[in-house]
Design an enzyme around this catalytic site. Structure first.
Site, PDB file in Angstrom:
ATOM      1  N   ASP A 193       0.822  -1.207   0.000  1.00 43.04           N
ATOM      2  CA  ASP A 193       0.000   0.000   0.000  1.00 43.04           C
ATOM      3  C   ASP A 193       0.854   1.254   0.000  1.00 43.04           C
ATOM      4  O   ASP A 193       1.926   1.308   0.612  1.00 43.04           O
ATOM      5  CB  ASP A 193      -0.902  -0.020   1.241  1.00 43.04           C
ATOM      6  CG  ASP A 193      -1.798   1.192   1.329  1.00 43.04           C
ATOM      7  OD1 ASP A 193      -2.633   1.379   0.420  1.00 43.04           O
ATOM      8  OD2 ASP A 193      -1.665   1.957   2.303  1.00 43.04           O
ATOM      9  N   GLU A 235       1.168  -0.558  -5.163  1.00 43.21           N
ATOM     10  CA  GLU A 235       0.198   0.504  -5.432  1.00 43.21           C
ATOM     11  C   GLU A 235       1.010   1.794  -5.536  1.00 43.21           C
ATOM     12  O   GLU A 235       1.338   2.419  -4.528  1.00 43.21           O
ATOM     13  CB  GLU A 235      -0.839   0.618  -4.312  1.00 43.21           C
ATOM     14  CG  GLU A 235      -1.941   1.607  -4.649  1.00 43.21           C
ATOM     15  CD  GLU A 235      -2.393   2.463  -3.478  1.00 43.21           C
ATOM     16  OE1 GLU A 235      -3.388   3.187  -3.635  1.00 43.21           O
ATOM     17  OE2 GLU A 235      -1.749   2.433  -2.425  1.00 43.21           O
TER      18      GLU A 235
END
Length: 764
Positions: free
Chosen positions: A438, A491
């Site tokens: 993330d 990401e």
């Protein structure tokens, strides 16, 4: 005939009882300053004064061999007795006046002497128990060295709470990194949360505190009470806890370390660049709930979720973060227990059962992983030992302004080790197939979401976070070497180069080493284009084709994730323009184009049946919508697209290579029509035709690469998907060159639709 002393000498040194000197007990008393430090839980080296300690023989005690003081500090105790391992009473310890210290003076203590304590807490003496302060250091020298170097691949095997056997006694070994702390104690129900009772030993070589506590077992709750270098007492959860209490409780839970799992060549093949990959992104707490609104547990999800994903044709589940976290509204993206699967849905064994059920059904499992930041909750990592241990001290480096969280200090080898070890932990102990990392962009740049003057340049004066880059390279390298079957996915929303390319052998240059990167540019352009009224799309034709300019610069995943359907952004179906019919047609066309576009696929739960409302993490998806034909049609389309992609090598085999894609017609902006082909390694092609206006176009000629009969492998306008059912039968090619192709066909373009054509019967 042997004397009694000769008999003692002949006995095993470890079992021969020492000589007790009750009259000299006062000589084992501690100095009042030391005693006050113990009594106030401010003594930093309890192992130096408790347990068996050597006494300096005075003139009065000259001749007594191996003079020892046995000291036990036990607040709340009535009496303490020294007993042998077999339970034989040897002597009562004497209380130092006005204190909780019990002492005894011994001589002729045999080498390796093991003893037990019988303790009376006011209800009679307990069974003999091991004195924690009789235990030798617990961490092995090699592990101490690796922990100090920050190169221990599996620090979780030594740090945290581990069920072990010491001196024949079952209990728990505790270890925690807190190098600047003045004192660290283990506290829990087993000692009335009293930090005076079990202060730990500091291993100065690596800054780790350790202790073995007998009779503390699986399921017991605990925390670390830390007297920090700031002179404040901090009650901390275990950074390496394998299990934790559910919020609002904050304690860690002793949990047996799950046995490791072997690598799987089958899983490695399913994660490969040439494999079909379609990911179903799921928030376990809101995918489906029981009729009373309660969460489904891991075991129930193993039945319902796995069966549903398999039926829908997805290849992987991606689970929003399951590290233990205190605030439901963070969805797991602000974890305090990076090693503990959240107890919201069950225990660690049950979570592993979910992963194993997925594998048994042919599904991979990807876990969202959050090494970018952590919350500032008092019981978490923040100022763990009174210093900025895990985070940067300077808020310009250590405070994340967007999320009010703290940023890991990637420059500390121990912090990198904590995170790299965690990556391996989920893969090795739970069988996780991949980690979706993330907020990588926030890690890569020191000025991320900061104005001028709010950030500190790197050592070269630049904006790149060199320490974070080094960490990511090392993490990806270690995962790649240790568990080659697993993947990592970034990401990453910027143009940082070579995210999914390997680093150089010395890890100092080259790529970041991820296997895949989310294609955020494709996502933004595609959603913006499809949100436009079709009348205006001709003026934005570049927006829908631009992604093919860079489609092979990285190994991409095409994400329509939870971020696109929350926080006021609305659902995917509500982003589409026009009346309800056009909304559904647009969404079907977009999905068809997405599945035909180079790159692996990711779709967030609820989007597969076009839920009207944006995602609500506090409630179940709106499954009742499947009773309505348009929503059921969207679901059937997604299922069909998944199965088509899986059985059609041209739609996945060369996802990351330019040889797998070729434009046939990309410049017809006036009619908003796109035509391209996808190929597999054997050169077999499918042709994709997109009509992105609501106008049916008859007699439309397109070039095709091969001679033969072309049929619809899928048509998003088919009636079964909720469309108007403008279809094409078998389309025989003509030897007429068109669009630069040697052959051509004439077809009808259905409105707002994507059509995939294949040679033969339409079922590659």
């Amino acid at each position: 005939m042997a004397t009694q002393r000769d008999s003692d000498s002949a006995a095993s040194p470890a079992t021969r009882p020492p000589v007790v000197h009750p009259a000299h007990a006062t000589r084992a008393w501690l100095d009042q300053a030391v005693l006050r430090a113990l009594q106030s839980a401010r003594h930093g080296d309890a192992f130096a004064v408790l347990g068996l300690q050597r006494l300096v023989a005075t003139e009065e005690l000259a001749g007594l061999a191996q003079l020892r003081a046995l000291r036990c500090f036990l607040p709340g105790v009535v009496s303490v007795a020294l007993v042998a391992v077999d339970g034989t009473w040897l002597a009562d310890l004497q209380r130092q006046p006005d204190s909780d210290l019990f002492v005894l003076v011994l001589s002729d203590v045999p080498d390796g002497f093991e003893y037990r304590l019988a303790i009376d807490w006011g209800a009679g003496r307990t069974a003999p128990t091991l004195d924690p302060y009789s235990c030798a250091p617990l961490l092995l020298e090699m592990d101490v060295w690796l922990l100090a170097q920050g190169t221990h691949h599996r620090p979780y095997e030594w740090l945290g709470a581990h069920l072990v056997r010491v001196q024949g006694v079952d209990g728990t070994r505790f270890a925690v990194w807190a190098p600047q702390a003045q004192r660290v104690s283990v506290v829990g129900d087993f000692n009335q949360w009293d930090g005076r009772r079990h202060p730990m030993r500091l291993r100065h070589e690596c800054g780790v505190w350790e202790i073995f506590l007998p009779q503390v077992g699986e399921g017991d709750t605990y925390q670390f009470e830390v007297l920090g270098c700031d002179d404040q007492v901090h009650l901390k959860s275990d950074p390496f806890a394998f299990r934790a209490q559910l919020r609002p409780q904050r304690a860690s839970v002793v949990q047996r370390l799950l046995p490791g799992l072997a690598s799987s060549e089958q899983r490695r093949a399913a994660n490969a660049l040439d494999a079909p990959v379609s990911i179903y992104e799921v928030h376990l707490g809101s995918w489906r709930r029981s009729p009373d609104g309660a969460w489904l547990g891991y075991r129930e999800l193993a039945r319902q979720l796995v069966a549903y994903a398999v039926d829908m044709g997805f290849t992987h589940l991606e689970l929003l973060p399951l590290h233990e976290y205190p605030f439901d509204g963070s969805w797991g993206y602000q974890p305090v227990g990076l090693y503990a699967p959240t107890s919201r849905f069950g225990n660690p064994w049950e979570f592993r059962a979910l992963v194993e059920a997925a594998h048994a059904a042919g599904l991979g499992v990807i876990l969202d992983w959050v090494p970018a930041h952590f919350p500032s909750d008092e019981h978490g990592l923040a100022r763990f030992d009174g210093s900025h241990l895990y985070e940067h001290a300077d808020p310009r480096e250590g405070f994340h302004q967007d999320w009010n969280t703290l940023i890991y200090n990637y420059g500390r080898s121990e912090v990198r080790n904590y995170l790299v070890g965690n990556a391996l932990y989920w893969i090795e102990r739970f069988g996780i197939d991949g980690l979706r990392v993330d907020a990588v962009a926030s890690m890569l740049y020191r000025d991320y979401s900061r104005e001028h003057g709010q950030w500190i340049p790197n050592r070269h004066g630049g904006r790149e976070n060199l320490e974070a880059i080094e960490f990511l390279r090392r993490m990806n390298h270690v995962v790649g070497v240790q568990r080659p079957e697993a993947i990592t996915v970034a990401e990453e929303s910027t143009s940082f180069p070579l995210v999914s390319r390997p680093p150089t052998p010395d890890l100092q240059a080259g790529g970041l080493g991820f296997h895949y990167k989310w294609n955020m540019g494709w996502m933004n352009d595609t959603l913006a284009y499809f949100a436009r009224d079709p009348v205006f799309r001709q003026h934005h034709h570049d927006q829908i084709r631009f992604s093919l300019m860079y489609a092979f610069s990285e190994n991409f995943v095409l994400p329509l994730s939870h971020d696109e359907v929350v926080h006021g952004k609305g659902s995917l179906i509500r982003k589409m323009p026009g009346d309800d019919w056009q909304k559904f047609a647009n969404l079907r066309a977009m999905y068809g184009l997405m599945w035909a576009h180079p790159g692996k696929k990711l779709l967030f739960m609820g989007c597969e049946f076009a839920q009207w409302d944006e995602w609500n993490a506090d409630a179940s998806l709106h499954w009742h919508l499947l009773e309505q034909a348009p929503h059921a049609g969207i679901q059937r389309l997604v299922r069909a697209l998944n199965h088509l992609m899986r059985r059609t090598p041209a739609l996945h085999e060369l996802d990351t290579q330019p040889a797998g894609f070729e434009w046939i017609s990309h410049d017809d902006a006036e009619h908003s029509v796109l035509v391209f082909q996808r190929r597999d390694r054997q050169g077999r092609a499918v042709v994709v035709v997109c009509n992105l206006t609501p106008v049916v176009r008859h007699g439309w000629r397109i070039g095709v690469p091969d001679e033969g009969a072309w049929s619809e492998a899928i048509n998003t306008d088919a009636a079964e998907f909720g469309g108007s059912d403008v279809r094409n039968g078998t389309l025989d090619s003509e030897a007429l060159s068109w669009h630069g192709q040697p052959h051509s066909i004439v077809m009808t373009l259905p409105p707002l639709a994507t059509v995939v054509l294949a040679l033969g019967d339409g079922a590659p």
